[in-house]
Design a protein around this motif. Structure first.
Motif, PDB file in Angstrom:
ATOM      1  N   SER A 136       0.836  -1.198   0.000  1.00  0.00           N
ATOM      2  CA  SER A 136       0.000   0.000   0.000  1.00  0.00           C
ATOM      3  C   SER A 136       0.874   1.253   0.000  1.00  0.00           C
ATOM      4  N   GLU A 137       0.269   2.365  -0.410  1.00  0.00           N
ATOM      5  CA  GLU A 137       1.000   3.629  -0.529  1.00  0.00           C
ATOM      6  C   GLU A 137       1.474   4.130   0.836  1.00  0.00           C
ATOM      7  N   ASP A 138       0.713   3.884   1.903  1.00  0.00           N
ATOM      8  CA  ASP A 138       1.094   4.350   3.236  1.00  0.00           C
ATOM      9  C   ASP A 138       2.361   3.653   3.719  1.00  0.00           C
ATOM     10  N   ILE A 141       5.417   5.043   1.749  1.00  0.00           N
ATOM     11  CA  ILE A 141       5.851   6.381   2.176  1.00  0.00           C
ATOM     12  C   ILE A 141       6.541   6.294   3.538  1.00  0.00           C
ATOM     13  N   SER A 142       6.014   5.491   4.463  1.00  0.00           N
ATOM     14  CA  SER A 142       6.634   5.388   5.788  1.00  0.00           C
ATOM     15  C   SER A 142       8.016   4.748   5.697  1.00  0.00           C
TER      16      SER A 142
END
Length: 146
Positions: A136-138, A141-142
């Motif tokens: 997932s994109e989250d 990014i993290s």
């Protein structure tokens, strides 16, 4: 002449009795000597190399390694001997390196897998289902921020 013949027979009988363990006339024999000369102990000593207490299979640890070492399973023992000979030829005589061998094996495995997956289209067989992994994109990014 008859005396000499009887003397030879008595000596032969004594020897035969000693071998078979039936000589009870000697009172100086101990029980251990009588046990050692019994036919069963003579038979066990015949089958034991150099009069050992344990059989060779037990000395080598028993189980499959001892079976391979003592050639009880000829196919496996031959395979082990062949693999050891092949590795000796590769690494000693041809001076092949282990890292190079792993590299060539992995390239060969990738080529076989590629050809196998390409051949499935020609023989009209469905290729094996390989699940897709989505991040997932989250999470992406993290991971970048850390």
């Amino acid at each position: 002449m008859a005396e000499e013949h009887k003397h030879e027979e008595s000596i032969m009988e004594k020897i035969a009795e000693k071998i078979h363990g039936h000589d009870a006339s000697s009172s100086s024999d101990s029980d251990d000597d009588k046990k050692a000369s019994s036919p069963s102990s003579i038979k066990t000593k015949i089958y034991r190399l150099f009069g050992r207490e344990k059989p060779v299979h037990k000395v080598f640890g028993g189980g499959k390694p001892a079976d391979i070492f003592l050639w009880r399973n000829k196919k496996v023992s031959g395979g082990v001997l062949g693999a050891a000979t092949l590795s000796w030829i590769l690494f000693e005589l041809l001076q092949y390196n282990l890292l190079t061998l792993f590299g060539h094996i992995s390239i060969l495995a990738l080529a076989v897998l590629f050809l196998w997956s390409s051949a499935t289209t020609f023989i009209h067989k469905t290729p094996p289902h390989i699940p897709e992994v989505h991040i997932s994109e989250d999470v992406h990014i993290s991971m970048l921020l850390d």
